[in-house]
Design a protein around this motif. Structure first.
Motif, short mmCIF file in Angstrom:
data_model
loop_
_atom_site.label_atom_id
_atom_site.label_comp_id
_atom_site.label_asym_id
_atom_site.label_seq_id
_atom_site.Cartn_x
_atom_site.Cartn_y
_atom_site.Cartn_z
N VAL A 26 -12.40 15.11 1.78
CA VAL A 26 -12.97 14.88 3.11
C VAL A 26 -13.08 16.19 3.89
CG1 VAL A 26 -12.48 13.79 5.35
CG2 VAL A 26 -12.28 12.47 3.26
N CYS A 27 -12.06 17.05 3.78
CA CYS A 27 -12.12 18.35 4.46
C CYS A 27 -13.22 19.23 3.87
CB CYS A 27 -10.77 19.07 4.37
SG CYS A 27 -9.54 18.40 5.48
N VAL A 29 -16.06 18.15 2.58
CA VAL A 29 -17.32 17.61 3.11
C VAL A 29 -17.51 18.03 4.57
CG1 VAL A 29 -18.50 15.47 3.73
CG2 VAL A 29 -17.43 15.68 1.50
N LEU A 30 -16.45 17.94 5.37
CA LEU A 30 -16.55 18.33 6.77
C LEU A 30 -16.80 19.82 6.94
CD1 LEU A 30 -13.75 16.19 8.45
CD2 LEU A 30 -16.22 15.87 8.58
N ALA A 31 -16.21 20.65 6.07
CA ALA A 31 -16.42 22.09 6.16
C ALA A 31 -17.86 22.46 5.83
CB ALA A 31 -15.46 22.84 5.24
N VAL A 33 -20.57 20.26 6.18
CA VAL A 33 -21.50 19.59 7.10
C VAL A 33 -21.41 20.17 8.51
CG1 VAL A 33 -22.02 17.39 8.19
CG2 VAL A 33 -21.53 17.47 5.77
N LEU A 34 -20.21 20.44 8.99
CA LEU A 34 -20.03 20.92 10.37
C LEU A 34 -20.21 22.43 10.45
CD1 LEU A 34 -16.90 18.83 11.38
CD2 LEU A 34 -19.26 18.40 11.99
N TYR A 131 -16.42 23.46 15.03
CA TYR A 131 -15.73 22.29 14.50
C TYR A 131 -15.38 22.41 13.02
CZ TYR A 131 -17.54 20.24 18.77
OH TYR A 131 -17.85 19.99 20.06
N GLY A 132 -16.20 23.04 12.24
CA GLY A 132 -15.98 23.11 10.80
C GLY A 132 -14.96 24.14 10.38
N PRO A 135 -11.45 22.21 9.35
CA PRO A 135 -11.39 21.67 7.99
C PRO A 135 -11.39 22.75 6.92
CG PRO A 135 -12.99 20.45 9.25
CD PRO A 135 -12.56 21.60 10.09
#
Length: 153
Positions: A26-27, A29-31, A33-34, A131-132, A135
């Motif tokens: 999940v981290c 993916v967030l790193a 995408v964000l 934000y990214g 993560p």
């Protein structure tokens, strides 16, 4: 500390390992995408994503693939003996992504001015973590933790 396991059909799965590897996925993916950096320089105002870097580019998605392979490797018994190398690849990709962000701040976007005595320092007031970046930091330290656990036992 006792690790809890659960059963799917005839196999036992470690609940803690599944949760740790799922959070790393999940981290990752967030790193990706964000946005990880926010530039507020006078000439540009933009968010910088991991796949925007000229060196990383499409290799950013290899980081996602590595952490997805580590997550789904919990379910495949044939992959279990290769998990330490998958964890090592995830750590290398996370370290490259973090170092590339530092490189971007230090050398690409900051112009160097020359005074009569040498180079002058340029303030980093135009860059802010976005934000990214959190993560990505969690991903870096979490992959170090997973690599340590997989090489010990």
């Amino acid at each position: 500390m006792e690790r809890r396991a659960f059963r799917i059909c005839d196999r036992l799965f470690d609940r803690g390992e599944l949760l740790e590897r799922g959070m790393l996925l999940v981290c990752a993916v967030l790193a990706v995408v964000l946005p990880i950096l926010d530039t507020g320089l006078p000439d540009t105002t933009d968010d910088i994503l991991l796949h925007d870097f000229s060196l990383l580019g499409g290799a950013t998605y290899l980081m996602l693939l590595t952490f997805a392979a580590a997550f789904f490797g919990v379910f495949a018994t044939a992959v279990r003996e290769h998990m330490r190398f998958i964890d090592l690849a995830g750590l290398i990709m996370a370290a490259i992504a973090a170092s590339r962000a530092v490189y971007l701040i230090g050398w690409v976007h900051l112009p160097m001015t020359v005074d009569d005595g040498g180079l002058a320092a340029v303030p980093l007031a135009g860059f802010h973590l976005s934000y990214g970046s959190l993560p990505l930091l969690v991903l870096l330290f979490g992959s170090i933790w997973q690599l340590r656990r997989s090489w010990r036992g």
